[in-house]
Design a protein around this motif. Sequence first.
Motif, mmCIF file in Angstrom:
data_model
loop_
_atom_site.group_PDB
_atom_site.id
_atom_site.type_symbol
_atom_site.label_atom_id
_atom_site.label_comp_id
_atom_site.label_asym_id
_atom_site.label_seq_id
_atom_site.Cartn_x
_atom_site.Cartn_y
_atom_site.Cartn_z
ATOM 1 N N ARG A 103 41.248 51.997 44.602
ATOM 2 C CA ARG A 103 40.614 50.614 44.617
ATOM 3 C C ARG A 103 40.975 49.379 43.457
ATOM 4 N N PRO B 176 29.349 44.045 51.479
ATOM 5 C CA PRO B 176 30.274 43.258 52.430
ATOM 6 C C PRO B 176 29.770 42.143 53.122
ATOM 7 N N VAL C 164 42.365 46.048 43.945
ATOM 8 C CA VAL C 164 41.659 44.624 43.448
ATOM 9 C C VAL C 164 42.608 43.912 42.775
ATOM 10 N N LEU D 45 41.547 43.573 47.975
ATOM 11 C CA LEU D 45 40.098 43.593 47.710
ATOM 12 C C LEU D 45 39.462 42.747 47.156
#
Length: 154
Positions: free
Chosen positions: A73, A89, A77, A82
């Motif tokens: 993740r 969300p 990012v 993301l």
Amino acid sequence: MRHTPISPLRPDHPRQNSLEKHLQHRPDPQELKARHILLDTNAAPALQSAAHDLERHRASDSLKKGLEKRPQREDLVERNILPDSTAAPAIQGQQKELEKHMRADSLNEKIAHRPNPADLVKEGVLHEDPTQAANDKLYEKRMEEEYAKREGGA
């Protein structure tokens, strides 16, 4: 293809006629394969279950490999794939819009309190451009000529 009666003893029985009618209108194997009721395979019926299980394991293994290769993740990012948010969300769009407005407000506040160019020249931050005054006069002269052309040409 003619169907033979199931029970030749009583052909006039209503249940027998009903069953024969249903047998005449039953779907063919291709339709059952299209509806995923029958497996669409050439394997022997005894092997169909094993073939189906092998296919499911192959798909499962492929999925596991794909998940293992998936980037973390933090990497997503960092690459702006993301959002860097812990918000749900459903509200991330509103959060992004709020951040945009807050940034615009901050910039407007800074612009409103910035010093003018004359003060910056006095403080020595900016240097006066001697050609700027000449450029301003030339611009004003050309604008006057353009207005005169338009008034005269209209």
